[in-house]
Design an enzyme around this catalytic site. Structure first.
Site, PDB file in Angstrom:
ATOM      1  N   GLY A  14      31.700  42.651   1.775  1.00 29.45           N
ATOM      2  CA  GLY A  14      32.739  42.037   2.586  1.00 29.45           C
ATOM      3  C   GLY A  14      32.884  42.742   3.924  1.00 29.45           C
ATOM      4  O   GLY A  14      32.225  43.752   4.194  1.00 29.45           O
ATOM      5  N   ARG A  16      34.024  45.171   6.584  1.00 27.99           N
ATOM      6  CA  ARG A  16      34.434  46.581   6.535  1.00 27.99           C
ATOM      7  C   ARG A  16      34.203  47.232   5.169  1.00 27.99           C
ATOM      8  O   ARG A  16      34.889  48.172   4.793  1.00 27.99           O
ATOM      9  CB  ARG A  16      35.897  46.733   6.934  1.00 27.99           C
ATOM     10  CG  ARG A  16      36.228  46.246   8.314  1.00 27.99           C
ATOM     11  CD  ARG A  16      35.783  47.267   9.320  1.00 27.99           C
ATOM     12  NE  ARG A  16      36.482  47.076  10.577  1.00 27.99           N
ATOM     13  CZ  ARG A  16      35.866  47.073  11.729  1.00 27.99           C
ATOM     14  NH1 ARG A  16      34.573  47.227  11.789  1.00 27.99           N
ATOM     15  NH2 ARG A  16      36.544  46.906  12.829  1.00 27.99           N
ATOM     16  N   GLY A  18      31.452  48.831   4.265  1.00 23.27           N
ATOM     17  CA  GLY A  18      30.571  49.986   4.380  1.00 23.27           C
ATOM     18  C   GLY A  18      29.098  49.622   4.278  1.00 23.27           C
ATOM     19  O   GLY A  18      28.237  50.495   4.272  1.00 23.27           O
ATOM     20  N   LYS A  19      28.799  48.325   4.238  1.00 24.08           N
ATOM     21  CA  LYS A  19      27.410  47.881   4.069  1.00 24.08           C
ATOM     22  C   LYS A  19      26.530  48.299   5.242  1.00 24.08           C
ATOM     23  O   LYS A  19      25.382  48.717   5.032  1.00 24.08           O
ATOM     24  CB  LYS A  19      27.339  46.373   3.836  1.00 24.08           C
ATOM     25  CG  LYS A  19      27.839  45.525   4.985  1.00 24.08           C
ATOM     26  CD  LYS A  19      27.985  44.078   4.590  1.00 24.08           C
ATOM     27  CE  LYS A  19      28.610  43.266   5.703  1.00 24.08           C
ATOM     28  NZ  LYS A  19      29.980  43.678   6.049  1.00 24.08           N
ATOM     29  N   HIS A  58      29.536  50.338  15.983  1.00 22.18           N
ATOM     30  CA  HIS A  58      28.135  50.353  15.538  1.00 22.18           C
ATOM     31  C   HIS A  58      27.265  51.140  16.521  1.00 22.18           C
ATOM     32  O   HIS A  58      26.388  51.898  16.104  1.00 22.18           O
ATOM     33  CB  HIS A  58      27.601  48.933  15.366  1.00 22.18           C
ATOM     34  CG  HIS A  58      28.083  48.265  14.121  1.00 22.18           C
ATOM     35  ND1 HIS A  58      27.285  48.130  13.015  1.00 22.18           N
ATOM     36  CD2 HIS A  58      29.275  47.708  13.800  1.00 22.18           C
ATOM     37  CE1 HIS A  58      27.971  47.518  12.051  1.00 22.18           C
ATOM     38  NE2 HIS A  58      29.187  47.249  12.520  1.00 22.18           N
ATOM     39  N   ARG A  62      24.990  54.641  15.595  1.00 21.04           N
ATOM     40  CA  ARG A  62      23.524  54.595  15.603  1.00 21.04           C
ATOM     41  C   ARG A  62      22.943  55.787  16.353  1.00 21.04           C
ATOM     42  O   ARG A  62      23.428  56.153  17.417  1.00 21.04           O
ATOM     43  CB  ARG A  62      23.024  53.334  16.312  1.00 21.04           C
ATOM     44  CG  ARG A  62      23.069  52.103  15.494  1.00 21.04           C
ATOM     45  CD  ARG A  62      22.252  50.993  16.138  1.00 21.04           C
ATOM     46  NE  ARG A  62      22.572  50.701  17.509  1.00 21.04           N
ATOM     47  CZ  ARG A  62      23.404  49.731  17.892  1.00 21.04           C
ATOM     48  NH1 ARG A  62      24.012  48.979  17.022  1.00 21.04           N
ATOM     49  NH2 ARG A  62      23.619  49.530  19.171  1.00 21.04           N
ATOM     50  N   GLU A  70      18.637  43.004  20.923  1.00 24.87           N
ATOM     51  CA  GLU A  70      19.769  42.090  20.749  1.00 24.87           C
ATOM     52  C   GLU A  70      19.210  40.683  20.634  1.00 24.87           C
ATOM     53  O   GLU A  70      18.577  40.181  21.558  1.00 24.87           O
ATOM     54  CB  GLU A  70      20.737  42.223  21.913  1.00 24.87           C
ATOM     55  CG  GLU A  70      21.400  43.588  21.956  1.00 24.87           C
ATOM     56  CD  GLU A  70      22.330  43.768  23.134  1.00 24.87           C
ATOM     57  OE1 GLU A  70      22.197  43.032  24.142  1.00 24.87           O
ATOM     58  OE2 GLU A  70      23.191  44.657  23.059  1.00 24.87           O
TER      59      GLU A  70
END
Length: 179
Positions: A14, A16, A18-19, A58, A62, A70
């Site tokens: 879902g 947020r 943590g995937k 994000h 990274r 992109e």
């Protein structure tokens, strides 16, 4: 002895959950050069602030040495082009890619999904995919929302079939569904 990571991995969860963070850890663990394919689009309109904040999170997380591509729409073509390089490709997020196409009137979603699944099956590089699990809630009332939920579920099912490993992420914890 180090075990070989699965060649095609799917991380579901879902919003947020943590995937993305776990997918990024998996990409680092491959020891390969990482190409991060971002599908998000930040439009400068009302409500875009939230997406801009998510994209910024994000970006901060990274590593700087990861290459960024992109690509909000032509994902299958991009994966094909990147297939020439020995690397790990991390795609975040497939449901955003799907949303981008749903907002395009000319999109043939069945053909786009078929093309994506075929490219994932043929990939030569290590591929990590991130997608939202949206089927755990109620059926939306609006037609566009229902279409999004239906195609997301179909896409995730088809990807789970062709991926070597599938991980559901809940509250930052991985639940390994496959292998």
């Amino acid at each position: 002895m180090k075990t070989q990571a699965p060649k095609r991995q799917l991380f579901l969860g879902g919003a947020r959950s943590g995937k993305s963070s776990l997918a990024e850890q998996a990409a680092t663990a491959t020891g390969l050069a990482v190409i991060y394919v971002a599908t998000a689009e930040v439009h400068h309109s009302e409500g875009a602030g939230s997406m801009a904040q998510r994209v910024a999170i994000h970006k901060r997380r990274r590593p700087n040495h990861w290459r960024l591509v992109e690509q909000p729409l032509t994902l299958s073509e991009t994966l094909f082009e990147l297939d020439q390089e020995p690397c790990c490709v991390l795609v975040d997020c497939l449901t955003l890619w799907l949303s981008n196409h749903l907002c395009t009137e000319a999109a043939d979603l069945d053909a786009l999904l078929e093309q994506l699944i075929g490219q994932v099956e043929r990939t030569q590089h290590h591929l990590i995919l991130v997608s939202n699990e949206v089927g755990s809630g109620i059926v939306p009332m609006g037609e566009l929302s229902r279409q999004f939920q239906d195609y997301s579920g179909l896409m995730n099912q088809q990807l789970a079939m062709v991926c070597d490993a599938v991980t559901l992420v809940v509250a930052g914890l991985p639940l390994h569904l496959k292998p």
